[in-house]
Design an enzyme around this catalytic site. Structure first.
Site, PDB file in Angstrom:
ATOM      1  N   LEU A 196      14.547   2.499  -0.436  1.00 29.51           N
ATOM      2  CA  LEU A 196      14.407   3.248  -1.684  1.00 29.51           C
ATOM      3  C   LEU A 196      13.601   2.504  -2.745  1.00 29.51           C
ATOM      4  O   LEU A 196      13.937   2.507  -3.926  1.00 29.51           O
ATOM      5  CB  LEU A 196      15.792   3.630  -2.224  1.00 29.51           C
ATOM      6  N   GLY A 256       9.834   5.463  -1.224  1.00 33.67           N
ATOM      7  CA  GLY A 256      10.991   6.053  -0.576  1.00 33.67           C
ATOM      8  C   GLY A 256      11.842   6.852  -1.534  1.00 33.67           C
ATOM      9  O   GLY A 256      12.305   7.960  -1.212  1.00 33.67           O
ATOM     10  N   ASN A 276      19.877   2.205   1.231  1.00 33.23           N
ATOM     11  CA  ASN A 276      19.022   1.048   0.977  1.00 33.23           C
ATOM     12  C   ASN A 276      19.775  -0.206   1.360  1.00 33.23           C
ATOM     13  O   ASN A 276      21.012  -0.254   1.286  1.00 33.23           O
ATOM     14  CB  ASN A 276      18.600   0.990  -0.500  1.00 33.23           C
ATOM     15  N   VAL A 316       9.981   1.365   4.599  1.00 29.02           N
ATOM     16  CA  VAL A 316      10.039  -0.079   4.347  1.00 29.02           C
ATOM     17  C   VAL A 316       8.680  -0.692   4.654  1.00 29.02           C
ATOM     18  O   VAL A 316       7.767  -0.034   5.158  1.00 29.02           O
ATOM     19  CB  VAL A 316      11.144  -0.767   5.183  1.00 29.02           C
ATOM     20  N   SER A 322      -0.082  10.086   2.273  1.00 31.82           N
ATOM     21  CA  SER A 322      -1.053   9.667   1.267  1.00 31.82           C
ATOM     22  C   SER A 322      -0.838  10.412  -0.042  1.00 31.82           C
ATOM     23  O   SER A 322      -0.522  11.597  -0.046  1.00 31.82           O
ATOM     24  CB  SER A 322      -2.481   9.922   1.752  1.00 31.82           C
ATOM     25  N   LYS A 336      -4.235   8.229   9.353  1.00 33.55           N
ATOM     26  CA  LYS A 336      -3.987   7.677   8.011  1.00 33.55           C
ATOM     27  C   LYS A 336      -4.821   6.415   7.796  1.00 33.55           C
ATOM     28  O   LYS A 336      -5.346   6.175   6.693  1.00 33.55           O
ATOM     29  CB  LYS A 336      -2.503   7.369   7.844  1.00 33.55           C
ATOM     30  N   HIS A 396      -8.276   7.554   7.072  1.00 34.46           N
ATOM     31  CA  HIS A 396      -8.249   8.092   5.713  1.00 34.46           C
ATOM     32  C   HIS A 396      -8.419   6.964   4.702  1.00 34.46           C
ATOM     33  O   HIS A 396      -9.227   7.048   3.768  1.00 34.46           O
ATOM     34  CB  HIS A 396      -6.924   8.821   5.465  1.00 34.46           C
ATOM     35  N   ASN A 397      -7.667   5.889   4.881  1.00 33.68           N
ATOM     36  CA  ASN A 397      -7.741   4.771   3.939  1.00 33.68           C
ATOM     37  C   ASN A 397      -9.095   4.072   4.004  1.00 33.68           C
ATOM     38  O   ASN A 397      -9.615   3.596   2.990  1.00 33.68           O
ATOM     39  CB  ASN A 397      -6.616   3.770   4.216  1.00 33.68           C
ATOM     40  N   GLU A 428     -11.391   6.102   2.079  1.00 28.52           N
ATOM     41  CA  GLU A 428     -11.047   5.863   0.669  1.00 28.52           C
ATOM     42  C   GLU A 428     -11.766   4.607   0.149  1.00 28.52           C
ATOM     43  O   GLU A 428     -12.311   4.608  -0.961  1.00 28.52           O
ATOM     44  CB  GLU A 428      -9.536   5.708   0.551  1.00 28.52           C
ATOM     45  N   ARG A 468     -15.392  -5.851  -1.254  1.00 27.25           N
ATOM     46  CA  ARG A 468     -14.160  -6.355  -1.867  1.00 27.25           C
ATOM     47  C   ARG A 468     -13.982  -7.846  -1.551  1.00 27.25           C
ATOM     48  O   ARG A 468     -13.560  -8.620  -2.414  1.00 27.25           O
ATOM     49  CB  ARG A 468     -12.947  -5.561  -1.373  1.00 27.25           C
TER      50      ARG A 468
END
Length: 473
Positions: A12, A16, A34, A76, A130, A184, A187-188, A191, A289
């Site tokens: 959490l 989460g 949690n 997590v 995302s 995913k 996707h990143n 991005e 970067r």
């Protein structure tokens, strides 16, 4: 237990917690857990009015609170922490139950976990999510992998909390085992490329055209009303218009120019190399970067000679064309990588459906993703988006401006690795012949690696030190 939950969330932290709240807001009874019970208690106390939460302090209590088949979402840290949570909960579950990993796991880990849990009769669903904190709460783009059977049970829940565009949920079953986390990851990677291209456009308008951040913000606002309409363009305009409260300077000028990364962009490039798929735009963004973070290297190079700096007649309209063309290249490369991964692992990923779920909720959400969806729906087997009529026409229309912007950047000494590599990739695809023929000849000369001829079948080698006689290999 009187109040059984239809789904549970363990872990959490912000993502989460917000995902659990999103589920509760949509009328689903949500079990929450949690490792530190205080976080569970705090969630229920602060947001209990948003829906029905079933708090649990122990793993056993958490599992017991779920209706069957149990659906458990892990939120997590990727890696060892995820494996530890799986090992804690898997022995408490029964055949047919589902563990959903909503973190940014490496798809290879997801494939390993899915295979291991399948042997125990459990479904493991690696799921890309995302949209950041806001998306998790208000509607993310969701990319679940795993079995068809698991999606039949999970799908309606995930679709209900996802973003929606034109009434359609930004969630679909991507494919078996690691397909969701693979998509995913790409996707990143896209991005990364998108952000780098936007940064280069800003830098050119600032250093080349001499515009202030506030003036560039207005340019970006105008772009956001056109074909570049996207979340990233929108927030960039907002950021450039912002003034630092402490100094009164443009906010962008008080931020240290060293960009960080969490690894998914790097994974995209590493896997692209393994698949033999060129993603030059994503690679250049990752390396940009890296360069930004090498403070000592940059300090050492600051005195190197360069061209005389001056402003030039650089039109924002030309920069917009260069940005749009380069963006098309970056997305085309990303979708090529998904095609390659799908073929390699037999995932049968629907590229049109993937583009559709990226139209809302996620960080790269943009109007032009609908054009990508249409392109793949019209021709699911297209080898590259660049040959789609719409994108081919846009690239043709951008030619002069795109080349002019890259040439101006070189003349001024303004680094544009994203724009430049996109144009180089485009020209490589257009070329009738590439100098790879010479590369292959070199390889044969020093390493006897052989070559193929344009006028005969088979592989050949020239005995360079023995009369230069050609033999069939």
């Amino acid at each position: 237990m009187a109040n059984k939950a239809v789904i549970g969330v363990t872990g959490l932290a912000v993502m989460g917690r917000n995902l659990a709240r999103n589920l509760a807001r949509h009328g689903h009874t949500v079990a929450v857990h949690n490792r530190t019970p205080a976080k569970t208690k705090a969630l229920v106390e602060e947001f209990g009015h948003e829906g029905t939460f079933v708090p649990a302090e122990s793993a056993e209590e958490f599992v017991a609170s779920l209706e069957r088949p149990r659906k458990l979402i892990i939120m997590v840290k990727a890696g060892a922490a995820t494996d530890a949570v799986i090992e804690e909960f898997a022995p408490l579950l029964e055949p047919g139950d589902m563990i959903v990993d909503g973190g940014n796991a490496h798809f290879a880990d997801t494939r390993r976990r899915e295979a291991a849990l399948r042997e125990r009769g459990l479904h493991f669903v690696g799921t890309g999510i995302s949209g950041g904190e806001e998306g998790a709460l208000n509607g993310p783009s969701i990319m679940p992998g795993g079995s068809v059977e698991s999606y039949q049970a999970l799908g309606p829940l995930l679709e209900s909390i996802s973003a929606h565009v034109d009434g359609a949920p930004c969630c679909t079953h991507i494919g078996p085992d690691g397909a969701g986390h693979f998509v995913k990851m790409v996707h990143n990677g896209i991005e990364y490329a998108d952000m780098q291209l936007i940064a280069e456009a800003y830098d050119l308008l600032r250093q080349g055209a001499g515009l202030t951040p506030a003036e560039i913000a207005e340019v970006f606002k105008t772009w956001n009303d056109g074909r570049l309409s996207s979340y990233l363009i929108e927030i960039t305009a907002d950021l450039l218009a912002h003034t630092d409260a402490k100094t009164g300077e443009p906010f962008v000028d008080v931020i240290l120019d060293q960009a960080e990364q969490k690894g998914t962009g790097r994974w995209t490039v590493q896997i692209a190399l393994d698949l033999g798929t060129p993603v030059t735009g994503i690679a250049e963004a990752v390396f940009a970067r890296s360069v930004s973070g090498h403070a000592d290297l940059r300090k050492a190079g600051r005195g190197l000679p360069g061209p005389a700096r001056s402003t030039v007649d650089l039109s924002p309209d030309d920069v917009e064309k260069a940005l749009y063309a380069s963006k098309i290249i970056a997305y085309a490369q990303g979708f090529n990588q998904i095609q390659a991964g799908s073929a390699e692992y037999d995932w049968n990923i629907d590229l049109g459906a993937t583009a559709a779920i990226w139209r809302g909720g996620c960080i790269i959400r943009a109007g032009f993703l609908d054009r990508i969806r249409s392109a793949f729906e019209a021709d699911p087997g297209t080898p590259t988006l660049l040959t789609d009529d719409h994108f081919s026409e846009a690239l043709g229309e951008a030619q002069d401006a795109w080349r002019g912007v890259v040439a101006t950047a070189v003349k001024l000494g303004v680094p544009t690795p994203g724009f430049s590599s996109a144009l180089a990739y485009y020209d490589a695809l257009r070329a009738e012949r590439l100098p790879a023929a010479l590369t292959q000849a070199q390889r044969d000369f020093f390493g006897a690696h052989t070559y193929r001829r344009v006028d005969a079948e088979g592989s050949f080698h020239t005995r360079w030190e023995a009369g230069r006689v050609e033999v069939e290999s």
